[in-house]
Each structure stands twice: as structure tokens, then as C-alpha cells.
Design a protein around this motif. Structure first.
Motif, PDB file in Angstrom:
ATOM      1  N   SER A 107      -2.576  12.345   1.500  1.00 32.87           N
ATOM      2  CA  SER A 107      -3.340  13.667   1.644  1.00 32.87           C
ATOM      3  C   SER A 107      -4.172  13.768   0.755  1.00 32.87           C
ATOM      4  O   SER A 107      -3.690  12.831  -0.398  1.00 32.87           O
ATOM      5  N   ILE A 108      -5.970  13.576   0.879  1.00 32.51           N
ATOM      6  CA  ILE A 108      -6.310  13.170  -0.813  1.00 32.51           C
ATOM      7  C   ILE A 108      -6.898  14.633  -0.870  1.00 32.51           C
ATOM      8  O   ILE A 108      -6.709  15.208  -0.158  1.00 32.51           O
ATOM      9  N   ASP A 109      -6.528  14.674  -3.128  1.00 30.79           N
ATOM     10  CA  ASP A 109      -7.166  15.994  -3.649  1.00 30.79           C
ATOM     11  C   ASP A 109      -7.214  16.944  -2.713  1.00 30.79           C
ATOM     12  O   ASP A 109      -8.572  16.935  -3.407  1.00 30.79           O
ATOM     13  N   ASP A 110      -6.534  17.615  -2.219  1.00 35.58           N
ATOM     14  CA  ASP A 110      -7.009  19.045  -1.546  1.00 35.58           C
ATOM     15  C   ASP A 110      -7.414  20.062  -1.954  1.00 35.58           C
ATOM     16  O   ASP A 110      -8.323  21.470  -2.091  1.00 35.58           O
ATOM     17  N   GLU A 111      -6.735  19.805  -3.623  1.00 33.74           N
ATOM     18  CA  GLU A 111      -6.850  20.845  -4.668  1.00 33.74           C
ATOM     19  C   GLU A 111      -8.031  20.691  -5.508  1.00 33.74           C
ATOM     20  O   GLU A 111      -8.982  21.542  -6.946  1.00 33.74           O
ATOM     21  N   ASN A 112      -9.185  19.634  -5.658  1.00 35.97           N
ATOM     22  CA  ASN A 112     -10.271  18.996  -6.163  1.00 35.97           C
ATOM     23  C   ASN A 112      -9.823  19.301  -7.554  1.00 35.97           C
ATOM     24  O   ASN A 112     -11.027  19.773  -8.371  1.00 35.97           O
ATOM     25  N   ILE A 113      -9.235  17.959  -8.002  1.00 32.23           N
ATOM     26  CA  ILE A 113      -8.843  18.463  -9.348  1.00 32.23           C
ATOM     27  C   ILE A 113      -9.157  17.168 -10.235  1.00 32.23           C
ATOM     28  O   ILE A 113      -9.920  17.325 -10.909  1.00 32.23           O
ATOM     29  N   LYS A 155     -12.789  12.368 -11.898  1.00 30.34           N
ATOM     30  CA  LYS A 155     -12.587  10.417 -11.397  1.00 30.34           C
ATOM     31  C   LYS A 155     -11.987   9.579 -10.860  1.00 30.34           C
ATOM     32  O   LYS A 155     -10.991   9.948 -10.922  1.00 30.34           O
ATOM     33  N   GLY A 156     -12.401   8.795 -10.050  1.00 30.31           N
ATOM     34  CA  GLY A 156     -11.463   8.168  -9.278  1.00 30.31           C
ATOM     35  C   GLY A 156     -11.140   9.062  -7.921  1.00 30.31           C
ATOM     36  O   GLY A 156     -11.346  10.238  -7.243  1.00 30.31           O
ATOM     37  N   THR A 157      -9.844   8.627  -7.342  1.00 29.53           N
ATOM     38  CA  THR A 157      -9.165   8.936  -5.886  1.00 29.53           C
ATOM     39  C   THR A 157      -7.706   9.545  -6.361  1.00 29.53           C
ATOM     40  O   THR A 157      -6.817   8.868  -6.799  1.00 29.53           O
ATOM     41  N   TRP A 158      -7.495  10.742  -6.232  1.00 30.29           N
ATOM     42  CA  TRP A 158      -6.052  11.195  -6.320  1.00 30.29           C
ATOM     43  C   TRP A 158      -5.927  11.824  -4.835  1.00 30.29           C
ATOM     44  O   TRP A 158      -5.919  12.260  -3.953  1.00 30.29           O
ATOM     45  N   SER A 159      -4.426  11.149  -4.560  1.00 30.14           N
ATOM     46  CA  SER A 159      -3.741  11.542  -3.462  1.00 30.14           C
ATOM     47  C   SER A 159      -2.108  11.663  -3.577  1.00 30.14           C
ATOM     48  O   SER A 159      -1.916  11.182  -3.897  1.00 30.14           O
ATOM     49  N   GLN A 160      -1.070  12.006  -2.484  1.00 32.32           N
ATOM     50  CA  GLN A 160      -0.882  12.681  -2.290  1.00 32.32           C
ATOM     51  C   GLN A 160      -0.123  12.339  -1.575  1.00 32.32           C
ATOM     52  O   GLN A 160      -0.332  12.604   0.440  1.00 32.32           O
ATOM     53  N   LEU A 161       1.541  11.610  -1.285  1.00 29.33           N
ATOM     54  CA  LEU A 161       2.498  11.395   0.357  1.00 29.33           C
ATOM     55  C   LEU A 161       3.650  12.416  -0.030  1.00 29.33           C
ATOM     56  O   LEU A 161       3.934  12.274  -1.061  1.00 29.33           O
ATOM     57  N   SER A 203       3.323  10.750  -5.827  1.00 23.59           N
ATOM     58  CA  SER A 203       1.371  10.952  -6.868  1.00 23.59           C
ATOM     59  C   SER A 203       0.710   9.943  -6.526  1.00 23.59           C
ATOM     60  O   SER A 203       1.773   9.294  -7.989  1.00 23.59           O
ATOM     61  N   VAL A 204      -0.377   9.633  -6.441  1.00 26.75           N
ATOM     62  CA  VAL A 204      -1.000   8.112  -7.036  1.00 26.75           C
ATOM     63  C   VAL A 204      -2.322   8.693  -6.857  1.00 26.75           C
ATOM     64  O   VAL A 204      -3.039   9.198  -6.184  1.00 26.75           O
ATOM     65  N   LEU A 205      -2.544   7.856  -8.368  1.00 23.36           N
ATOM     66  CA  LEU A 205      -4.058   8.019  -8.562  1.00 23.36           C
ATOM     67  C   LEU A 205      -4.425   6.668  -8.979  1.00 23.36           C
ATOM     68  O   LEU A 205      -3.837   5.236  -9.083  1.00 23.36           O
ATOM     69  N   SER A 206      -5.294   6.521  -8.435  1.00 22.43           N
ATOM     70  CA  SER A 206      -6.516   5.094  -8.399  1.00 22.43           C
ATOM     71  C   SER A 206      -6.952   4.560  -9.871  1.00 22.43           C
ATOM     72  O   SER A 206      -6.639   5.384 -10.403  1.00 22.43           O
ATOM     73  N   PRO A 207      -6.874   2.824  -9.806  1.00 19.50           N
ATOM     74  CA  PRO A 207      -7.317   2.618 -10.943  1.00 19.50           C
ATOM     75  C   PRO A 207      -8.931   3.407 -11.537  1.00 19.50           C
ATOM     76  O   PRO A 207      -9.558   3.764 -10.894  1.00 19.50           O
TER      77      PRO A 207
END
Length: 179
Positions: free
Chosen positions: A5-11, A14-20, A65-69
Motif C-alpha cells: 500500500s503506497i502512502d495513502d496518508e500523504n506523509i 520525498k521518495g516513497t513510503w509503502s506498507q505491507l 513499513s518500507v521507506l525507499s532510498p
């Protein structure tokens, strides 16, 4: 279908925050791709926690919680101090290490150590490395709450045990009265 799930909270700014995501609002999501076949130890832990320190926890989550480079999560805060958020690092870049600021304190995660935060405080996250950061997030009831306190929190958040709809309703910034 991508299980993240990609950052549906718009937090992320810069970069990408996603969650499994395994569970939200104290309930296992029926669509989760986290199963005992592909994450046996995680599911065992999630089930045990769900029956005890996270039972019927409004706004409670269990997720990777996965935070891209080269990413940043802007300052934000959780809904209240009725929960604590446990951070167990799974994959940490070394140079530079990712870090989190909670209130005025900044820290980096350490392998094998759980970082416990009260996410009702303003906090933000940086991953300035060239590799992704993965942290297991588990929300639990604040240990100083009595059963009466927990009952009141459930009322305040319009919590319905076993209902995913109450999560959707509560996930709105306007709570039950979303306009």
C-alpha cells in the motif's frame, strides 16, 4: 497486484513510503498478503499480540513499513496517546543509517532492538541511504491504561470490534463525521 500500500496518508514528501499491512484497527485485513505460509513467524507474533496487548485497539496497526532510498516522511503525529508503536528493524541501510525524530529527540534504529515510541508526539523519518529501510510496526495499548480507559477510548473512536468499516471511518481526519 502489488501487495504494498503506497502512502495513502500523504506523509512522504520525498521518495516513497509503502506498507505491507497485516492488521488495521485491531483486525486482520481480509485482503492481506501476509500469510502463515510466506511470513510464518510474523503471523505467529501478530496473532499472539492481537489476543493480548493489541486486542480491539482503535487505530492499531501491524505492518511492514518500507521507506525507499533517499526518502523523507514529513512531520506528523498519531491520533492520541492511547497506543505505543513498536519499531523492529528488518532491513537497515548502513551509510548513512536511517533515523527518526520524535519530539526533540533523534535516533537511528539498531538491528535486533525494538524502538518504542509514542507516535502522538510529532515525528518524522529520514532514509538518506541508497538502499531501502524496512521496519516492522506493531501498535499496542499504552500500558498505563486501565480496562475502563480502554473502553472509553473505544467509545471515543467509535470502535466496533471486528469491523473494518470502523477503521475506514476512523481513518478519516474528521472521524465519524467525515464531510
Amino acid at each position: 497486484k502489488d501487495p504494498l500500500s503506497i502512502d495513502d496518508e500523504n506523509i512522504s514528501d520525498k521518495g516513497t513510503w509503502s506498507q505491507l499491512i497485516y492488521a488495521r484497527n485491531g483486525n486482520r485485513l481480509p485482503t492481506t498478503t501476509i500469510t502463515s505460509e510466506n511470513f510464518p513467524e510474523s503471523v505467529r507474533i501478530f496473532r499472539r499480540i492481537s489476543r493480548h496487548v493489541a486486542k480491539d485497539l482503535p487505530k492499531g496497526s501491524m505492518e511492514f513499513s518500507v521507506l525507499s532510498p533517499n526518502s523523507h516522511l514529513r512531520p506528523h503525529c498519531g491520533p492520541s496517546n492511547h497506543r505505543l508503536r513498536l519499531h523492529l528493524p528488518i532491513k537497515l541501510p548502513k551509510n548513512p543509517p536511517p533515523r527518526i525524530r520524535v519530539g526533540k529527540l533523534s535516533r537511528s534504529w539498531e538491528e535486533g532492538k525494538v524502538l518504542v515510541i509514542d507516535d502522538s508526539y510529532d515525528h518524522e523519518v529520514w532514509n538518506e541511504a541508497d538502499a531501502e529501510r524496512v521496519v516492522l510496526l506493531i501498535d499496542v495499548w499504552h500500558p498505563y491504561l486501565s480496562e475502563a480507559d480502554k473502553s472509553q477510548v473505544r467509545k471515543d473512536f467509535f470502535y466496533e470490534s471486528g469491523s473494518l468499516d470502523s477503521w475506514k471511518m476512523m481513518h478519516s481526519p474528521w472521524g465519524k463525521f467525515d464531510l
